[in-house]
Structures are given as C-alpha cells and as structure tokens.
Design a protein around this motif. Sequence first.
Motif, PDB file in Angstrom:
ATOM      1  N   LYS A   1       0.835  -1.191   0.000  1.00  0.00           N
ATOM      2  CA  LYS A   1       0.000   0.000   0.000  1.00  0.00           C
ATOM      3  C   LYS A   1       0.877   1.251   0.000  1.00  0.00           C
ATOM      4  O   LYS A   1       1.914   1.295   0.678  1.00  0.00           O
ATOM      5  N   ILE A   2       0.443   2.236  -0.751  1.00  0.00           N
ATOM      6  CA  ILE A   2       1.036   3.566  -0.690  1.00  0.00           C
ATOM      7  C   ILE A   2       0.292   4.339   0.391  1.00  0.00           C
ATOM      8  O   ILE A   2      -0.939   4.456   0.348  1.00  0.00           O
ATOM      9  N   ILE A   3       1.050   4.857   1.370  1.00  0.00           N
ATOM     10  CA  ILE A   3       0.405   5.540   2.498  1.00  0.00           C
ATOM     11  C   ILE A   3       0.615   7.058   2.454  1.00  0.00           C
ATOM     12  O   ILE A   3      -0.028   7.789   3.213  1.00  0.00           O
TER      13      ILE A   3
ATOM     14  N   TYR B   1       1.040  10.394 -12.391  1.00  0.00           N
ATOM     15  CA  TYR B   1       0.818   9.774 -11.081  1.00  0.00           C
ATOM     16  C   TYR B   1       1.759  10.320 -10.005  1.00  0.00           C
ATOM     17  O   TYR B   1       2.721  11.026 -10.288  1.00  0.00           O
ATOM     18  N   VAL B   2       1.456   9.961  -8.746  1.00  0.00           N
ATOM     19  CA  VAL B   2       2.295  10.367  -7.623  1.00  0.00           C
ATOM     20  C   VAL B   2       3.596   9.559  -7.613  1.00  0.00           C
ATOM     21  O   VAL B   2       3.663   8.449  -8.141  1.00  0.00           O
ATOM     22  N   ALA B   3       4.618  10.136  -6.991  1.00  0.00           N
ATOM     23  CA  ALA B   3       5.920   9.469  -6.936  1.00  0.00           C
ATOM     24  C   ALA B   3       6.622   9.800  -5.621  1.00  0.00           C
ATOM     25  O   ALA B   3       6.118  10.586  -4.817  1.00  0.00           O
ATOM     26  N   GLU B   4       7.813   9.198  -5.445  1.00  0.00           N
ATOM     27  CA  GLU B   4       8.478   9.243  -4.138  1.00  0.00           C
ATOM     28  C   GLU B   4       7.443   8.871  -3.072  1.00  0.00           C
ATOM     29  O   GLU B   4       7.260   9.558  -2.073  1.00  0.00           O
ATOM     30  N   THR B   5       6.796   7.743  -3.331  1.00  0.00           N
ATOM     31  CA  THR B   5       5.713   7.291  -2.465  1.00  0.00           C
ATOM     32  C   THR B   5       6.245   6.498  -1.276  1.00  0.00           C
ATOM     33  O   THR B   5       7.177   5.706  -1.411  1.00  0.00           O
ATOM     34  N   TYR B   6       5.648   6.723  -0.129  1.00  0.00           N
ATOM     35  CA  TYR B   6       5.951   5.913   1.057  1.00  0.00           C
ATOM     36  C   TYR B   6       5.102   4.658   0.955  1.00  0.00           C
ATOM     37  O   TYR B   6       3.876   4.713   1.061  1.00  0.00           O
ATOM     38  N   THR B   7       5.775   3.534   0.729  1.00  0.00           N
ATOM     39  CA  THR B   7       5.094   2.274   0.460  1.00  0.00           C
ATOM     40  C   THR B   7       5.466   1.240   1.509  1.00  0.00           C
ATOM     41  O   THR B   7       6.633   1.141   1.909  1.00  0.00           O
ATOM     42  N   VAL B   8       4.479   0.488   1.989  1.00  0.00           N
ATOM     43  CA  VAL B   8       4.684  -0.523   3.024  1.00  0.00           C
ATOM     44  C   VAL B   8       3.887  -1.766   2.659  1.00  0.00           C
ATOM     45  O   VAL B   8       3.009  -1.727   1.787  1.00  0.00           O
TER      46      VAL B   8
ATOM     47  N   GLU C   1      -0.640  -2.763   9.221  1.00  0.00           N
ATOM     48  CA  GLU C   1      -1.598  -3.192  10.249  1.00  0.00           C
ATOM     49  C   GLU C   1      -0.941  -3.285  11.622  1.00  0.00           C
ATOM     50  O   GLU C   1      -1.555  -2.925  12.635  1.00  0.00           O
ATOM     51  N   GLU C   2       0.317  -3.733  11.656  1.00  0.00           N
ATOM     52  CA  GLU C   2       0.968  -4.007  12.936  1.00  0.00           C
ATOM     53  C   GLU C   2       1.705  -2.814  13.530  1.00  0.00           C
ATOM     54  O   GLU C   2       1.988  -2.803  14.735  1.00  0.00           O
ATOM     55  N   ASN C   3       2.026  -1.794  12.714  1.00  0.00           N
ATOM     56  CA  ASN C   3       2.884  -0.707  13.201  1.00  0.00           C
ATOM     57  C   ASN C   3       2.369   0.686  12.835  1.00  0.00           C
ATOM     58  O   ASN C   3       3.133   1.537  12.366  1.00  0.00           O
ATOM     59  N   PRO C   4       1.098   0.966  13.074  1.00  0.00           N
ATOM     60  CA  PRO C   4       0.571   2.273  12.670  1.00  0.00           C
ATOM     61  C   PRO C   4       1.231   3.448  13.397  1.00  0.00           C
ATOM     62  O   PRO C   4       1.468   4.496  12.790  1.00  0.00           O
ATOM     63  N   GLU C   5       1.534   3.297  14.665  1.00  0.00           N
ATOM     64  CA  GLU C   5       2.106   4.417  15.415  1.00  0.00           C
ATOM     65  C   GLU C   5       3.534   4.718  14.956  1.00  0.00           C
ATOM     66  O   GLU C   5       3.931   5.882  14.856  1.00  0.00           O
ATOM     67  N   LEU C   6       4.307   3.675  14.676  1.00  0.00           N
ATOM     68  CA  LEU C   6       5.668   3.885  14.162  1.00  0.00           C
ATOM     69  C   LEU C   6       5.619   4.602  12.813  1.00  0.00           C
ATOM     70  O   LEU C   6       6.403   5.532  12.570  1.00  0.00           O
ATOM     71  N   LEU C   7       4.715   4.194  11.967  1.00  0.00           N
ATOM     72  CA  LEU C   7       4.615   4.809  10.645  1.00  0.00           C
ATOM     73  C   LEU C   7       4.141   6.258  10.748  1.00  0.00           C
ATOM     74  O   LEU C   7       4.621   7.127  10.014  1.00  0.00           O
ATOM     75  N   LYS C   8       3.216   6.525  11.676  1.00  0.00           N
ATOM     76  CA  LYS C   8       2.786   7.910  11.864  1.00  0.00           C
ATOM     77  C   LYS C   8       3.954   8.776  12.345  1.00  0.00           C
ATOM     78  O   LYS C   8       4.116   9.913  11.900  1.00  0.00           O
ATOM     79  N   ALA C   9       4.759   8.235  13.242  1.00  0.00           N
ATOM     80  CA  ALA C   9       5.912   8.989  13.736  1.00  0.00           C
ATOM     81  C   ALA C   9       6.897   9.287  12.603  1.00  0.00           C
ATOM     82  O   ALA C   9       7.447  10.389  12.522  1.00  0.00           O
ATOM     83  N   LEU C  10       7.111   8.298  11.731  1.00  0.00           N
ATOM     84  CA  LEU C  10       8.005   8.506  10.588  1.00  0.00           C
ATOM     85  C   LEU C  10       7.448   9.594   9.666  1.00  0.00           C
ATOM     86  O   LEU C  10       8.186  10.501   9.253  1.00  0.00           O
ATOM     87  N   LEU C  11       6.173   9.522   9.351  1.00  0.00           N
ATOM     88  CA  LEU C  11       5.573  10.503   8.446  1.00  0.00           C
ATOM     89  C   LEU C  11       5.611  11.905   9.050  1.00  0.00           C
ATOM     90  O   LEU C  11       5.907  12.878   8.350  1.00  0.00           O
TER      91      LEU C  11
ATOM     92  N   SER D   1      -7.841  -0.725  -8.506  1.00  0.00           N
ATOM     93  CA  SER D   1      -8.751   0.211  -7.856  1.00  0.00           C
ATOM     94  C   SER D   1      -7.957   1.056  -6.865  1.00  0.00           C
ATOM     95  O   SER D   1      -6.829   0.709  -6.491  1.00  0.00           O
ATOM     96  N   VAL D   2      -8.550   2.158  -6.439  1.00  0.00           N
ATOM     97  CA  VAL D   2      -7.908   2.994  -5.425  1.00  0.00           C
ATOM     98  C   VAL D   2      -7.617   2.168  -4.172  1.00  0.00           C
ATOM     99  O   VAL D   2      -6.534   2.271  -3.578  1.00  0.00           O
ATOM    100  N   GLU D   3      -8.569   1.321  -3.798  1.00  0.00           N
ATOM    101  CA  GLU D   3      -8.410   0.517  -2.577  1.00  0.00           C
ATOM    102  C   GLU D   3      -7.288  -0.504  -2.709  1.00  0.00           C
ATOM    103  O   GLU D   3      -6.687  -0.907  -1.709  1.00  0.00           O
ATOM    104  N   ASP D   4      -7.004  -0.948  -3.922  1.00  0.00           N
ATOM    105  CA  ASP D   4      -5.905  -1.900  -4.138  1.00  0.00           C
ATOM    106  C   ASP D   4      -4.559  -1.284  -3.776  1.00  0.00           C
ATOM    107  O   ASP D   4      -3.641  -1.996  -3.350  1.00  0.00           O
ATOM    108  N   MET D   5      -4.454   0.010  -3.963  1.00  0.00           N
ATOM    109  CA  MET D   5      -3.139   0.640  -3.997  1.00  0.00           C
ATOM    110  C   MET D   5      -2.884   1.645  -2.880  1.00  0.00           C
ATOM    111  O   MET D   5      -1.742   1.818  -2.446  1.00  0.00           O
ATOM    112  N   PHE D   6      -3.921   2.309  -2.399  1.00  0.00           N
ATOM    113  CA  PHE D   6      -3.737   3.402  -1.446  1.00  0.00           C
ATOM    114  C   PHE D   6      -4.407   3.111  -0.109  1.00  0.00           C
ATOM    115  O   PHE D   6      -5.488   2.522  -0.056  1.00  0.00           O
ATOM    116  N   ASP D   7      -3.752   3.566   0.958  1.00  0.00           N
ATOM    117  CA  ASP D   7      -4.371   3.603   2.281  1.00  0.00           C
ATOM    118  C   ASP D   7      -3.841   4.850   2.978  1.00  0.00           C
ATOM    119  O   ASP D   7      -2.709   4.866   3.470  1.00  0.00           O
ATOM    120  N   THR D   8      -4.640   5.895   2.979  1.00  0.00           N
ATOM    121  CA  THR D   8      -4.210   7.181   3.557  1.00  0.00           C
ATOM    122  C   THR D   8      -4.792   7.415   4.953  1.00  0.00           C
ATOM    123  O   THR D   8      -4.901   8.541   5.419  1.00  0.00           O
TER     124      THR D   8
END
Length: 278
Positions: free
Chosen positions: A42-44, A149-156, A162-172, A265-272
């Motif tokens: 997913k691109i976040i 399209y968008v680029a330099e995407t943060y992808t996970v 699912e397991e590390n939302p807080e770590l990823l939020k801190a990174l962003l 689909s958007v759901e296949d690729m993105f989770d913002t």
Amino acid sequence: EVFGISGPDTGVAKLLSGTVQVALSDAASVGAAIAEQDAPLKIIAATFQKNPFTILSLADGADIATPEDLVGKKIGVQDSNASVFAAILNANGIDPADVDVVPVDFDPTPLMEGDVDGFMAYLTNEAITVENAGFDITNLPYAENGVPYVAETYTVTDQYLEENPELLKALLVAEIKGWTDTFTEPTDDTVSLITKYYDQAASENEEGLESVFGALDPAKTAQGLEAQADLISTEDTEANGLFTITDELQQQTIDSLAAAGWDLSVEDMFDTTLLAQI
C-alpha cells in the motif's frame, strides 16, 4: 532510529522480502507489482504530487518533444525504471518493439556523449545535471504525457501497516516536518544540512555512496530543491498538508496506470488512513 538503504531499485523486492519496512518508490512500480504479482503493498503517502519522470534529450540532437518522437530512437533506461518506461509507451499506444531500449545507470553521460537519443531522468536531478553541463535540453515530462501519477511514495506491506501504525505515523510526521523546513528555512541552511549528512553517510557506507552516485554539488542541490518544490507543494498540500494524496489524485493515478495497462482500484493501492489521523 531510522536506517536508510540506498538503491537504485524500486524497493518493491526489499519490502516483500522484509529487508526494509518502508520504501520510497513510485506509483508505476508499486502498481505493476500489485497488478502482476498480487503484491500485498500500500502507498500511504506521497512526497511528489506530480510525476517527476521525464525522457531527457538534447535539443540539437534527437529533440524528443512528443511521445511519437520516441519511435525509432535509442532510449537509455535504468533497470529499476523499466515498468515506469513501459507506462509512458503503453499510455501513448507505442509498441515497445519500435523503441530501442539501452540499459544505463543514473549517470547521463551516455546522452551527453551521443550514445543514446534519450535518457530516462528526473526533472529534479539528471535534467539539471545535463543543462548545467552546457547543453540545451528537451524534456518529455511523464506528467504531461499520459502518466500523471504520484511518486516518491511511502510504500509498506499490508502486514507492516496493520501491525505498526504508530511507528509509521511517527516517521511521516518527522518527514513532513523535515520537508516543511525546506520551504520555510533559508535554502543555504537546508543545503548545508543535506551536504553534511550525505557526506557523513557516504563516509560510513562500506560501498561508498560517493563512488556510486558522486559527491553532492551544493549548487545543484539548491537547484534540485527549487525544482522539487513545484512537485511537492501544491494547492492541495497547502490546504491539507504535505504528502496528502487527495481522492481525486488517487483516482487520477489509478486512471493513468490503467492507460498504461495495469487495472487497479484505489483501494488496491492506497491507504491514507494514517495521513488522515496526522
């Protein structure tokens, strides 16, 4: 603590193998992996709201100004950008057999020496390098030629998200604060910081980053930051925050990949979700 692993590659294989937890990639590379391999990615977030890729040529050489000008030409393409190059061909109905692809790295010397007619490049990097070397250049920007399209995407991976939302939020949050400083602090200060930490990383890297990518030129770094500003800071990000990918831009990205042959689909690729929380 964050450890950076240099490319050059899309980061997709490293994500799927667990070598890295976050990859800076691009929509075509990620979309191709999802569509063709059912990769759980997913691109976040996205640094570049606009596609930075271009086919670079010399104005007094091949002068590739339209997609049709690619036909019959010899184009230097990096292995990691193969899917991105395929996207602009497919989006413009060009048969890959009608273009002579030459493997290159990220040094645009083959273009300057006439070994290739065109060169897969970033508007914010190699295009500046060639122009600074005294050449009149022609750009064929992907964003204006069917692949916006968008680029330099943060992808996970789905699992890491699912397991590390807080770590990823801190990174962003940290990354957003850093990019915010590039728009609010004096350019010279930003360039000094970039040069300092790049040189430090280069000296500590066993492979020697300088031998791979070349030493940073402060003047070119400043030019690159200026060029990046147009890709990173838009009306949408000023309204909603850096790295935002609006619903409209997500759909536009999906549509551009469909034109290139990848149905998603958007759901296949993105989770913002994390960006919304931030």
